[in-house]
Design an enzyme around this catalytic site. Structure first.
Site, PDB file in Angstrom:
ATOM      1  N   HIS A   3      -6.591  -9.415  -4.305  1.00  0.00           N
ATOM      2  CA  HIS A   3      -5.553  -8.395  -3.837  1.00  0.00           C
ATOM      3  C   HIS A   3      -4.846  -8.410  -4.981  1.00  0.00           C
ATOM      4  CE1 HIS A   3      -6.864  -7.023   0.083  1.00  0.00           C
ATOM      5  NE2 HIS A   3      -7.314  -8.246   0.369  1.00  0.00           N
ATOM      6  N   TRP A  46      -0.639  -2.794   8.424  1.00  0.00           N
ATOM      7  CA  TRP A  46      -1.167  -2.422   7.112  1.00  0.00           C
ATOM      8  C   TRP A  46      -0.885  -0.784   6.748  1.00  0.00           C
ATOM      9  CZ3 TRP A  46      -1.794  -6.835   4.685  1.00  0.00           C
ATOM     10  CH2 TRP A  46      -2.421  -7.717   5.256  1.00  0.00           C
ATOM     11  N   THR A  47      -0.736  -0.501   5.878  1.00  0.00           N
ATOM     12  CA  THR A  47      -0.118   0.781   5.691  1.00  0.00           C
ATOM     13  C   THR A  47      -0.762   1.730   4.738  1.00  0.00           C
ATOM     14  OG1 THR A  47       1.347   0.004   3.835  1.00  0.00           O
ATOM     15  CG2 THR A  47       2.261   0.078   6.067  1.00  0.00           C
ATOM     16  N   TRP A  99      -6.820 -14.042  11.197  1.00  0.00           N
ATOM     17  CA  TRP A  99      -6.792 -12.445  11.373  1.00  0.00           C
ATOM     18  C   TRP A  99      -8.441 -11.997  11.770  1.00  0.00           C
ATOM     19  CZ3 TRP A  99      -9.150  -8.711   8.326  1.00  0.00           C
ATOM     20  CH2 TRP A  99      -9.857  -9.085   7.159  1.00  0.00           C
ATOM     21  N   TYR A 157      -3.624  -6.090  15.624  1.00  0.00           N
ATOM     22  CA  TYR A 157      -3.632  -5.073  14.328  1.00  0.00           C
ATOM     23  C   TYR A 157      -3.199  -3.582  14.774  1.00  0.00           C
ATOM     24  CZ  TYR A 157      -5.284  -7.929  10.273  1.00  0.00           C
ATOM     25  OH  TYR A 157      -5.436  -8.480   9.504  1.00  0.00           O
ATOM     26  N   ASP A 169      -6.731 -13.875   1.404  1.00  0.00           N
ATOM     27  CA  ASP A 169      -7.922 -13.046   2.172  1.00  0.00           C
ATOM     28  C   ASP A 169      -8.777 -12.455   1.167  1.00  0.00           C
ATOM     29  OD1 ASP A 169      -5.593 -11.571   1.364  1.00  0.00           O
ATOM     30  OD2 ASP A 169      -6.278 -10.253   2.877  1.00  0.00           O
ATOM     31  N   GLU A 170      -9.873 -12.036   1.395  1.00  0.00           N
ATOM     32  CA  GLU A 170     -10.707 -10.882   0.993  1.00  0.00           C
ATOM     33  C   GLU A 170     -10.759 -11.137  -0.825  1.00  0.00           C
ATOM     34  OE1 GLU A 170     -10.486  -7.493   4.129  1.00  0.00           O
ATOM     35  OE2 GLU A 170      -8.777  -7.701   2.576  1.00  0.00           O
ATOM     36  N   ASP A 173      -2.292  -1.375  12.714  1.00  0.00           N
ATOM     37  CA  ASP A 173      -2.882  -0.153  12.011  1.00  0.00           C
ATOM     38  C   ASP A 173      -4.097   0.538  12.515  1.00  0.00           C
ATOM     39  OD1 ASP A 173      -4.366  -2.437  11.353  1.00  0.00           O
ATOM     40  OD2 ASP A 173      -4.819  -1.865   9.254  1.00  0.00           O
ATOM     41  N   ASP A 217      -0.092  -6.071  -3.690  1.00  0.00           N
ATOM     42  CA  ASP A 217      -1.348  -5.931  -3.291  1.00  0.00           C
ATOM     43  C   ASP A 217      -2.204  -5.033  -4.482  1.00  0.00           C
ATOM     44  OD1 ASP A 217      -4.289  -5.886  -2.036  1.00  0.00           O
ATOM     45  OD2 ASP A 217      -3.080  -5.964  -0.305  1.00  0.00           O
ATOM     46  N   ARG A 268       0.754  -1.242  -0.010  1.00  0.00           N
ATOM     47  CA  ARG A 268      -0.122  -0.103   0.179  1.00  0.00           C
ATOM     48  C   ARG A 268       0.858   1.357  -0.075  1.00  0.00           C
ATOM     49  NH1 ARG A 268      -3.232  -3.531   2.495  1.00  0.00           N
ATOM     50  NH2 ARG A 268      -5.184  -3.984   1.172  1.00  0.00           N
TER      51      ARG A 268
HETATM   52  C1  ACM Z   1      -6.118  -8.891   6.082  1.00  0.00           C
HETATM   53  O1  ACM Z   1      -6.260  -7.981   6.938  1.00  0.00           O
HETATM   54  N1  ACM Z   1      -7.065  -8.695   5.093  1.00  0.00           N
HETATM   55  C2  ACM Z   1      -5.393 -10.020   6.420  1.00  0.00           C
END
Ligand code: ACM
Length: 522
Positions: A244, A461-462, A383, A408, A306-307, A410, A169, A140
């Site tokens: 991602h 996460w940034t 997570w 987390y 993920d996602e 962030d 990502d 990011r």
């Molecule tokens: C994540 O925070 N999507 C692993």
């Protein structure tokens, strides 16, 4: 006081004087620890062989007596002895020894000091968990190599041993891959970035008009890995797939599901674009993983998972045909597309296993069939909560606990959002990180499941963290609390938070000052 708190510590009365005449004796296995000692105390490094009865620091490995990463440290009048169960244990003994000195010893100016007095002490210590990790999202916002190296030093100081690099990502691809040059020619750059928070109406979005990007060359990665190896930190690379992946799809549109002119994303959130499942796309993934395995010696290779929104797969003729060919069906509320992701996971896991490596994935890899459908050597990183980790550990898979509710980094550090820089949301104050228990209460009495918990990991996460200085602000001092949470054996009792802050964290912050770390003030 040493942070993380050692298992046992007995204080003596006298002290050892470390000066330019101090000798280091190290067995072969302790060479990396001896190098760390010389880096920490340059005045010894300069010393010539002195008299036979000079004060001596002896470093050695005794794997019969001590376990992995364990160490004994004795400081007496004329000698210091560090014995480790392995090379990492000796290294951790050196880290503890450094913390017996005044905080000034951590500053560059320490090189000019002529001698240090070290109080007599006897310490026996070992970690409760073998995976003590930190994730840094360099996708990011790209983080320069110099910062990654500084962070590795800080991990080592806190006896943390895994640096998980989130390398790819939607908003950027950070790893040069020889066979696919466009991944970094195109995928490492975005023309601009969303200003402010993504959680507001798109009609209000503003962009900064400033290109952002960067990537690591193979040589950068070799430098990072060798720096980490000398400090007993394993660099675990992550290539996030099949979601991602927009930066890769923007570079090679044939990897996607037909979107015209895909572009590296300039905003935050979960992107609908995902990989297709053509043979050529799976080959691309394997090629990238082959390059990753050439560069990263880690046994563990993270493939994200993920996602991964399923809308494109539902709408794609080609993907639906693939689902039919593979005979995938939905069961128990899971869709055929969930089953397809599980199949994709299996393909990558077996490719890595064929090369002697282990697939690590976020807890979504459990969807589409549950843990029993995953190869037994897959590692699940939990997570969204602790639930995925509990389910996976109970079924015999190894897990790393990384629940966003606790670790987390962030997330906001206080409820006073006005006083804090813009963050993604959430709330993980220092006290919550400190009080975090790696083993979920549900597994307290389940010895066989507990053994599958390798450890825990803190995540930075940034999206909202554009610079190294800001990253340090988010990481520290919460990472100091995390280091305690993942090192300590909770069955021996846990100091109350206030005691941690007063006795260990406050003095430790003086060390971070000396090291030039931009931590958040207490
Ligand atoms: C994540 O925070 N999507 C692993």
């Amino acid at each position: 006081m040493i942070l993380p708190k050692p298992r046992q510590i007995q204080h003596g009365t006298g002290s050892f004087v470390l000066d330019a005449t101090t000798q280091i004796q190290a067995d072969d296995a302790s060479r990396a620890a001896a190098d760390a000692l010389r880096r920490a105390f340059p005045l010894i490094a300069q010393s010539q062989t002195g008299s036979a009865n000079a004060a001596t620091i002896t470093l050695s490995v005794d794997s019969e007596r001590l376990g992995p990463e364990a160490y004994d440290l004795t400081v007496a009048d004329e000698r210091i002895e560090i014995t480790g169960g392995d090379a990492a244990g000796v290294f951790y003994g050196v880290q503890s020894l450094r913390q017996l000195l005044p905080a000034d010893a951590f500053a560059d100016a320490a090189t000019s000091a002529q001698s240090w007095e070290i109080p007599q002490v006897r310490i026996t210590d070992q970690p409760a968990f073998r995976w003590r990790g930190v994730l840094l999202d360099v996708a990011r916002h790209f983080m320069p190599k110099q910062f990654v190296l500084k962070l590795i030093d800080l991990l080592a100081l806190h006896k943390l041993n895994v640096l998980h690099l989130h390398l790819t990502d939607d908003q950027g691809w950070r790893l040069e891959v020889e066979k696919y040059p466009k991944l970094t020619e195109i995928g490492a750059w975005r023309p601009e970035t969303l200003v402010g928070h993504a959680h507001r109406p798109e009609s209000e979005y503003e962009f900064d008009g400033t290109p952002h990007g960067g990537c690591y060359t193979a040589q950068d990665i070799r430098d990072i890995v060798s720096y980490a190896t000398e400090r007993f930190v394993t660099v675990v690379p992550e290539i996030d797939m099949p979601g991602h992946m927009l930066a890769a799809i923007a570079s090679y549109p044939e990897l996607g599901n037909g979107l015209k002119e895909p572009k590296v994303w300039t905003r935050w959130g979960i992107c609908d674009q995902v990989l297709n499942v053509e043979d050529s796309t799976l080959d691309f993934c394997r090629d990238v993983l082959a390059e990753v395995m050439r560069l990263f010696p880690s046994q563990y290779i993270h493939c994200g998972g993920d996602e991964c929104p399923k809308a494109e797969w539902r709408a794609s003729e080609a993907v639906q045909r693939r689902i039919r060919e593979l005979g995938l069906t939905g069961t128990d509320g899971r869709t055929p597309e969930d089953a397809l992701q599980m199949w994709f996971t299996g393909q990558m896991a077996s490719y890595l296993a064929d090369h002697g490596r282990r697939f690590v994935g976020w807890d979504e890899v459990l969807e589409g069939g549950g843990p029993d459908r995953l190869p037994g050597n897959v590692v699940v990183m939990s997570w969204r909560s602790e639930a995925g980790g509990i389910e996976a550990a109970r079924s015999g898979l190894d897990v790393v606990m990384a629940p966003c509710q606790y670790v987390y980094l962030d997330y906001y550090q206080s409820e006073d959002h006005e006083a804090e820089p813009l963050a993604i949301g959430g709330l993980t104050p220092l006290s919550k990180v400190y009080d975090y228990r790696v083993i979920p209460a549900e597994l307290d009495t389940d010895e066989s499941a507990r053994r599958h918990v390798l450890g825990a990991q803190a995540q930075l996460w940034t999206e909202y963290v554009p610079t190294p200085e800001h990253a340090e602000y988010m990481l520290f001092p919460r990472l100091c609390a995390f280091a305690e949470a993942v090192w300590r054996d909770t069955s021996q009792g846990v100091d109350p938070y206030e005691r941690f802050v007063a006795e260990r964290l406050r003095p430790h912050l003086a060390r971070l000052d000396a090291l030039g770390v931009n931590y958040r003030a207490l």
